[in-house]
Scaffold this motif. Structure first.
Motif, PDB file in Angstrom:
ATOM      1  N   VAL A   5       0.835  -1.205   0.000  1.00 30.28           N
ATOM      2  CA  VAL A   5       0.000   0.000   0.000  1.00 30.28           C
ATOM      3  C   VAL A   5       0.868   1.252   0.000  1.00 30.28           C
ATOM      4  CG1 VAL A   5      -1.748   1.297   1.287  1.00 30.28           C
ATOM      5  CG2 VAL A   5      -1.823  -1.211   1.267  1.00 30.28           C
ATOM      6  N   ASP A   6       0.507   2.205  -0.842  1.00 24.52           N
ATOM      7  CA  ASP A   6       1.096   3.548  -0.820  1.00 24.52           C
ATOM      8  C   ASP A   6      -0.061   4.536  -0.918  1.00 24.52           C
ATOM      9  OD1 ASP A   6       2.539   5.863  -1.013  1.00 24.52           O
ATOM     10  OD2 ASP A   6       3.698   5.287  -2.778  1.00 24.52           O
ATOM     11  N   HIS A   7      -0.352   5.231   0.156  1.00 18.70           N
ATOM     12  CA  HIS A   7      -1.543   6.084   0.274  1.00 18.70           C
ATOM     13  C   HIS A   7      -1.117   7.475   0.725  1.00 18.70           C
ATOM     14  CE1 HIS A   7      -5.527   6.914   2.623  1.00 18.70           C
ATOM     15  NE2 HIS A   7      -5.435   7.649   1.528  1.00 18.70           N
ATOM     16  N   ARG A   8      -1.366   8.466  -0.118  1.00 12.50           N
ATOM     17  CA  ARG A   8      -0.970   9.841   0.181  1.00 12.50           C
ATOM     18  C   ARG A   8      -2.184  10.762   0.105  1.00 12.50           C
ATOM     19  NH1 ARG A   8       4.633  10.105  -0.066  1.00 12.50           N
ATOM     20  NH2 ARG A   8       5.504   8.108  -0.782  1.00 12.50           N
ATOM     21  N   THR A   9      -2.388  11.533   1.154  1.00 10.92           N
ATOM     22  CA  THR A   9      -3.476  12.509   1.223  1.00 10.92           C
ATOM     23  C   THR A   9      -2.860  13.887   1.386  1.00 10.92           C
ATOM     24  OG1 THR A   9      -4.915  10.879   2.297  1.00 10.92           O
ATOM     25  CG2 THR A   9      -5.570  13.194   2.436  1.00 10.92           C
ATOM     26  N   SER A  77       2.539   3.943   4.104  1.00 12.28           N
ATOM     27  CA  SER A  77       2.977   2.917   3.167  1.00 12.28           C
ATOM     28  C   SER A  77       3.377   1.688   3.967  1.00 12.28           C
ATOM     29  CB  SER A  77       4.147   3.401   2.314  1.00 12.28           C
ATOM     30  OG  SER A  77       5.257   3.739   3.130  1.00 12.28           O
ATOM     31  N   TYR A 189      -7.999  -1.327   2.591  1.00 14.03           N
ATOM     32  CA  TYR A 189      -7.314  -1.299   1.303  1.00 14.03           C
ATOM     33  C   TYR A 189      -7.563  -2.586   0.537  1.00 14.03           C
ATOM     34  CZ  TYR A 189      -4.870   2.603   3.475  1.00 14.03           C
ATOM     35  OH  TYR A 189      -4.587   3.786   4.108  1.00 14.03           O
ATOM     36  N   PRO A 202      -9.400   5.049  -0.314  1.00 13.53           N
ATOM     37  CA  PRO A 202      -9.409   3.695   0.262  1.00 13.53           C
ATOM     38  C   PRO A 202     -10.736   2.996  -0.021  1.00 13.53           C
ATOM     39  CG  PRO A 202      -8.484   5.260   1.808  1.00 13.53           C
ATOM     40  CD  PRO A 202      -9.044   6.071   0.668  1.00 13.53           C
ATOM     41  N   VAL A 259      -5.973  12.902  -3.261  1.00 16.21           N
ATOM     42  CA  VAL A 259      -5.658  11.586  -2.712  1.00 16.21           C
ATOM     43  C   VAL A 259      -5.036  10.731  -3.815  1.00 16.21           C
ATOM     44  CG1 VAL A 259      -6.564   9.500  -1.631  1.00 16.21           C
ATOM     45  CG2 VAL A 259      -7.561  11.733  -1.076  1.00 16.21           C
ATOM     46  N   ASP A 260      -3.920  10.105  -3.502  1.00 18.30           N
ATOM     47  CA  ASP A 260      -3.260   9.192  -4.416  1.00 18.30           C
ATOM     48  C   ASP A 260      -3.046   7.869  -3.689  1.00 18.30           C
ATOM     49  OD1 ASP A 260      -1.976   8.331  -6.765  1.00 18.30           O
ATOM     50  OD2 ASP A 260      -0.027   8.741  -5.885  1.00 18.30           O
ATOM     51  N   LEU A 261      -3.589   6.788  -4.246  1.00 19.52           N
ATOM     52  CA  LEU A 261      -3.534   5.496  -3.580  1.00 19.52           C
ATOM     53  C   LEU A 261      -3.186   4.408  -4.574  1.00 19.52           C
ATOM     54  CD1 LEU A 261      -4.050   3.526  -1.232  1.00 19.52           C
ATOM     55  CD2 LEU A 261      -6.467   3.606  -1.784  1.00 19.52           C
TER      56      LEU A 261
END
Length: 268
Positions: A5-9, A77, A189, A202, A259-261
């Protein structure tokens, strides 16, 4: 299965903010069905972090930032190892009795249409009826692959022809409670129902309580039970209570959210 998982807000503000206070539900917990191999939480500015749990047992992080703040990026992440369980949740932290999840909220209050939809599901043993409800919600909606509308209730979603995964989960929860089945929203996720390598938020699905089995995961987005391609993070009565990021800010101006996921899966 190994889920990466790579999750950026990222929040950007049209005017500098004096203070930010955020409640983060971004850290998955270990259960008998999932193990957190690695997990990192990063904030791109000077911030105070306080870890704990909320009333539903979710792992939480309170984030405090003093301004002036023009933007902030919150990134997580890591990797989660999952195992097949036929949708049954084993070993989760459960501080509340299942009956709590019969309670309706403003986002999960039924109307006559949802009540009639739920009541039309053929009677049978509880697990069979829940699978039938899950499939009925799946078949009712086209999948809306855009970002879910904030604050949309199950009633509002039910009147649409297309729905996001979050909307479908809330319709399932609302209908399950009409059938007197405890049900709750799950945020986490999963690469299911995604387009390409990334998705705008998500994933969200549902869990319903079945006597003798415990909590069982259902995803109306696929019409199936959640399997090892899902990493659960938070549960609540509705999507607002399980939101990955929630909070307040002190300052004027507009707020812009990006948001990038990315969620990738591979065999263990």
């Amino acid at each position: 299965m190994r889920l990466s998982v790579d999750h950026r807000t990222t929040y950007r503000f049209s005017s500098p903010q004096a203070r930010l206070t955020q409640l983060l539900r971004l850290i998955p917990d270990g259960t008998h069905d999932q193990s957190v191999a690695s997990w990192n939480l990063h904030v791109d500015c000077d911030a105070r972090l306080r870890h704990g749990r909320d009333g539903f047992g979710n792992r939480t992080t309170m984030l405090y930032v003093e301004g002036p703040i023009e933007s902030i990026e919150i990134a997580v992440s890591g990797e989660v190892l999952t195992h097949s369980s036929n949708g049954v949740v084993h070993g989760a932290h459960e501080p509340l009795p299942p009956a709590v999840f019969l309670r309706a909220t403003p986002l999960t209050t039924p109307d006559a249409d949802i009540a009639a939809f739920a009541s039309a599901i053929p009677e049978g043993d509880p697990i069979t009826r829940l699978h039938a409800l899950n499939l009925a919600v799946h078949r009712r909606f086209a999948l809306d692959r855009g970002r879910a509308v904030a604050g949309r209730s199950a009633i509002a979603a039910f009147s649409q022809g297309a729905a996001s995964p979050r909307d479908m989960a809330q319709v399932f929860i609302t209908a399950a409670r009409v059938l007197d089945v405890p049900a709750r929203y799950v945020s986490g996720y999963s690469p299911v129902c995604a387009v390409g390598a990334g998705r705008p938020a998500p994933h969200g699905w549902a869990e319903a309580y079945v006597a003798g089995l415990g909590w069982v995961a259902f995803d109306p987005c696929t019409g199936l039970s959640a399997d090892e391609a899902y990493a659960r993070v938070a549960v609540a009565l509705d999507s607002a209570g399980a939101a990955p990021v929630a909070g307040s800010r002190l300052g004027e101006g507009e707020e812009m959210l990006d948001v990038d996921l990315h969620v990738d899966r591979s065999g263990q």
